[in-house]
Design an enzyme around this catalytic site. Structure first.
Site, PDB file in Angstrom:
ATOM      1  N   GLY A   1      15.925 -28.468  11.078  1.00 32.42           N
ATOM      2  CA  GLY A   1      15.293 -27.372  11.788  1.00 32.42           C
ATOM      3  C   GLY A   1      14.286 -26.647  10.928  1.00 32.42           C
ATOM      4  O   GLY A   1      13.769 -27.184   9.937  1.00 32.42           O
ATOM      5  N   ASP A   2      14.004 -25.393  11.304  1.00 30.97           N
ATOM      6  CA  ASP A   2      13.004 -24.626  10.577  1.00 30.97           C
ATOM      7  C   ASP A   2      13.435 -24.334   9.140  1.00 30.97           C
ATOM      8  O   ASP A   2      12.584 -24.238   8.251  1.00 30.97           O
ATOM      9  CB  ASP A   2      12.723 -23.315  11.307  1.00 30.97           C
ATOM     10  CG  ASP A   2      11.883 -23.519  12.557  1.00 30.97           C
ATOM     11  OD1 ASP A   2      11.008 -24.408  12.542  1.00 30.97           O
ATOM     12  OD2 ASP A   2      12.100 -22.801  13.544  1.00 30.97           O
ATOM     13  N   GLY A   3      14.733 -24.191   8.904  1.00 28.82           N
ATOM     14  CA  GLY A   3      15.199 -23.967   7.544  1.00 28.82           C
ATOM     15  C   GLY A   3      14.892 -25.145   6.641  1.00 28.82           C
ATOM     16  O   GLY A   3      14.461 -24.974   5.489  1.00 28.82           O
TER      17      GLY A   3
ATOM     18  N   THR B   1      17.957 -25.739  15.580  1.00 27.04           N
ATOM     19  CA  THR B   1      18.172 -24.793  16.677  1.00 27.04           C
ATOM     20  C   THR B   1      16.872 -24.177  17.153  1.00 27.04           C
ATOM     21  O   THR B   1      16.649 -24.028  18.349  1.00 27.04           O
ATOM     22  CB  THR B   1      19.139 -23.681  16.221  1.00 27.04           C
ATOM     23  OG1 THR B   1      20.357 -24.282  15.778  1.00 27.04           O
ATOM     24  CG2 THR B   1      19.440 -22.719  17.355  1.00 27.04           C
TER      25      THR B   1
ATOM     26  N   ASP C   1      -6.986 -20.394  10.651  1.00 30.06           N
ATOM     27  CA  ASP C   1      -8.044 -19.381  10.588  1.00 30.06           C
ATOM     28  C   ASP C   1      -8.028 -18.541   9.309  1.00 30.06           C
ATOM     29  O   ASP C   1      -8.865 -17.656   9.136  1.00 30.06           O
ATOM     30  CB  ASP C   1      -8.011 -18.468  11.815  1.00 30.06           C
ATOM     31  CG  ASP C   1      -6.754 -17.602  11.885  1.00 30.06           C
ATOM     32  OD1 ASP C   1      -5.858 -17.766  11.027  1.00 30.06           O
ATOM     33  OD2 ASP C   1      -6.658 -16.772  12.811  1.00 30.06           O
TER      34      ASP C   1
ATOM     35  N   LEU D   1      -5.947 -16.284   8.460  1.00 33.39           N
ATOM     36  CA  LEU D   1      -5.473 -14.923   8.713  1.00 33.39           C
ATOM     37  C   LEU D   1      -4.085 -14.926   9.342  1.00 33.39           C
ATOM     38  O   LEU D   1      -3.729 -15.840  10.081  1.00 33.39           O
ATOM     39  CB  LEU D   1      -6.425 -14.184   9.659  1.00 33.39           C
ATOM     40  CG  LEU D   1      -7.856 -13.943   9.175  1.00 33.39           C
ATOM     41  CD1 LEU D   1      -8.697 -13.401  10.320  1.00 33.39           C
ATOM     42  CD2 LEU D   1      -7.877 -12.991   7.988  1.00 33.39           C
TER      43      LEU D   1
ATOM     44  N   GLU E   1      14.644 -17.745   7.160  1.00 29.90           N
ATOM     45  CA  GLU E   1      15.358 -17.731   5.881  1.00 29.90           C
ATOM     46  C   GLU E   1      15.136 -16.402   5.171  1.00 29.90           C
ATOM     47  O   GLU E   1      14.015 -15.878   5.184  1.00 29.90           O
ATOM     48  CB  GLU E   1      14.865 -18.882   4.990  1.00 29.90           C
ATOM     49  CG  GLU E   1      15.058 -20.259   5.581  1.00 29.90           C
ATOM     50  CD  GLU E   1      16.522 -20.588   5.803  1.00 29.90           C
ATOM     51  OE1 GLU E   1      17.308 -20.466   4.845  1.00 29.90           O
ATOM     52  OE2 GLU E   1      16.868 -20.956   6.944  1.00 29.90           O
TER      53      GLU E   1
END
Length: 296
Positions: A67-69, A92, A219, A221, A275
Site C-alpha cells: 500500500g501507500d506505506g 488499504t 508543477d 508546487l 506514515e
C-alpha cells in the site's frame, strides 16, 4: 535498461494481500522476459536497507508491492537515483497509485502494465515532497486528520477502515480548532485557527479522500488545503464532499499553492503518505522531478 528488476514486498499489506499479490505480479513480469528478485525485510529499517542495496546494485526498477506505506518506503530508496519506481497497489489506501493512474488491487494487471511500460520506455519524472530527510508522494496531513490517525494507531479493535471511522467519531467529540503558524515560500508568518492543514503533492489520502483535488504531480508546487475554524456540525456536513473534492468550494476552506511550507502547531503529529513524520513544527518543500515512475 537491465532485465533484472526487484519486487519490494510488504507481505502484511491489505491484511495479507501483499503476500498474495507478489506471485501474479512476478509471473506477469517474468512472462514479459524480466528476471525478478524479491526483497523482504525483517522490519521496515531492514527492508529499506535491502531496497537501497538493490538500487545501488543497478536493478532496472524497484517495484513496490503493498500500500501507500510500502510505496513511501520505496521512495526513500529510489528518490533522486533515476531508478524507476513501479507500484503494485494492494494496500488499504493506494492513493499514490491512483494519482499515477495505475491499477488498484489487481496485481496481475499491474504487473503487465509495468512490464509493457518498462519495455516501451514509458517512464516519467514527477515531483515529491520532502520533510526533513523523508520523501513523500501524496499528502502531508496535520490537524484533525492526523489526530484521527494518532487515535486509530492506538486502537487494537476493530480492524481495517472501521477502526478509523470509530477513531474519527471519538476525535470529533473532543476536537477544538488549533492555533497554527504558517509560512509559505519564506514569506510572513500567518497565525490562524484551523481544523486541519493538508499539504498535497498528490490529490488524495485515506483511500480516495480528495483533500487537495487540484494537486499536480509535475508543477513543482504543493496544493495546501486549509480547513478553517468550524463547528462539529459543519465538519460533519463538509466531510462527505471530500471524496468528490468539492469541499474546496465551502467558505471555510482555502487552497493556496507554494513550493515550501512551514507548519507549527502545539501537540500535532504530521503524517505523510499515512506514515508518521513526527511532531510539528515541520518544513516541507516540493522537489521537482525527484523520482522516475513507471507510467500507464
Amino acid at each position: 535498461m537491465t532485465c533484472e528488476i526487484t519486487l519490494f514486498v510488504n507481505p502484511t499489506a491489505g491484511r495479507g494481500r501483499g503476500a498474495r499479490a507478489a506471485q501474479p505480479a512476478a509471473s506477469a513480469l517474468r512472462a514479459a522476459g524480466f528476471s525478478v528478485r524479491t526483497v523482504l525485510g525483517e522490519n521496515a529499517r531492514d527492508a529499506l536497507t535491502r531496497a537501497r542495496a538493490a538500487v545501488a546494485g543497478g536493478t532496472g526498477a524497484l517495484i513496490s508491492v503493498g500500500g501507500d506505506g510500502m510505496a513511501n518506503l520505496a521512495l526513500q530508496a529510489v528518490a533522486g537515483t533515476g531508478t524507476p519506481l513501479g507500484l503494485v497497489a494492494v494496500g488499504t489506501g493506494n492513493d499514490f497509485a491512483r494519482a499515477l493512474g495505475l491499477p488498484v488491487r489487481d496485481p496481475a494487471a499491474a504487473g503487465r502494465l509495468i512490464a509493457d511500460a518498462l519495455k516501451g520506455g514509458r517512464l516519467r519524472d514527477i515531483d515529491l515532497g520532502r520533510a526533513g530527510d523523508q520523501w513523500f508522494g501524496t499528502v502531508l496531513a496535520s490537524g484533525f486528520d492526523s489526530r484521527v490517525n494518532d487515535r486509530g494507531n492506538r486502537m487494537r479493535w476493530p480492524a481495517g477502515r472501521a477502526k478509523y471511522d470509530m477513531a474519527m467519531l471519538a476525535e470529533l467529540a473532543a476536537f477544538r480548532p488549533l492555533a497554527y503558524r504558517i509560512r509559505l515560500d519564506g514569506g510572513e508568518v500567518r497565525e490562524i485557527e484551523a481544523t486541519l492543514v493538508a499539504v498535497g503533492n498528490g490529490s488524495s489520502y485515506g483511500g480516495g479522500m480528495r483533500i487537495c483535488p487540484g494537486a499536480d504531480l509535475t508543477d513543482g508546487l504543493f496544493d495546501i488545503t486549509v480547513v478553517g475554524e468550524c463547528s462539529r456540525a459543519t465538519l460533519l456536513r463538509v466531510f462527505p464532499s471530500v471524496y468528490r473534492g468539492t469541499h474546496v468550494d465551502h467558505p471555510k476552506v482555502t487552497v493556496v499553492r507554494a513550493a515550501r511550507v512551514e507548519l507549527a502547531a502545539d501537540g500535532i503529529t504530521g503524517y505523510a503518505d499515512g506514515e508518521p513524520l513526527g511532531p510539528l513544527p515541520l518544513t516541507a518543500r516540493c522537489v521537482p522531478g525527484a523520482v522516475r515512475v513507471v507510467g500507464p
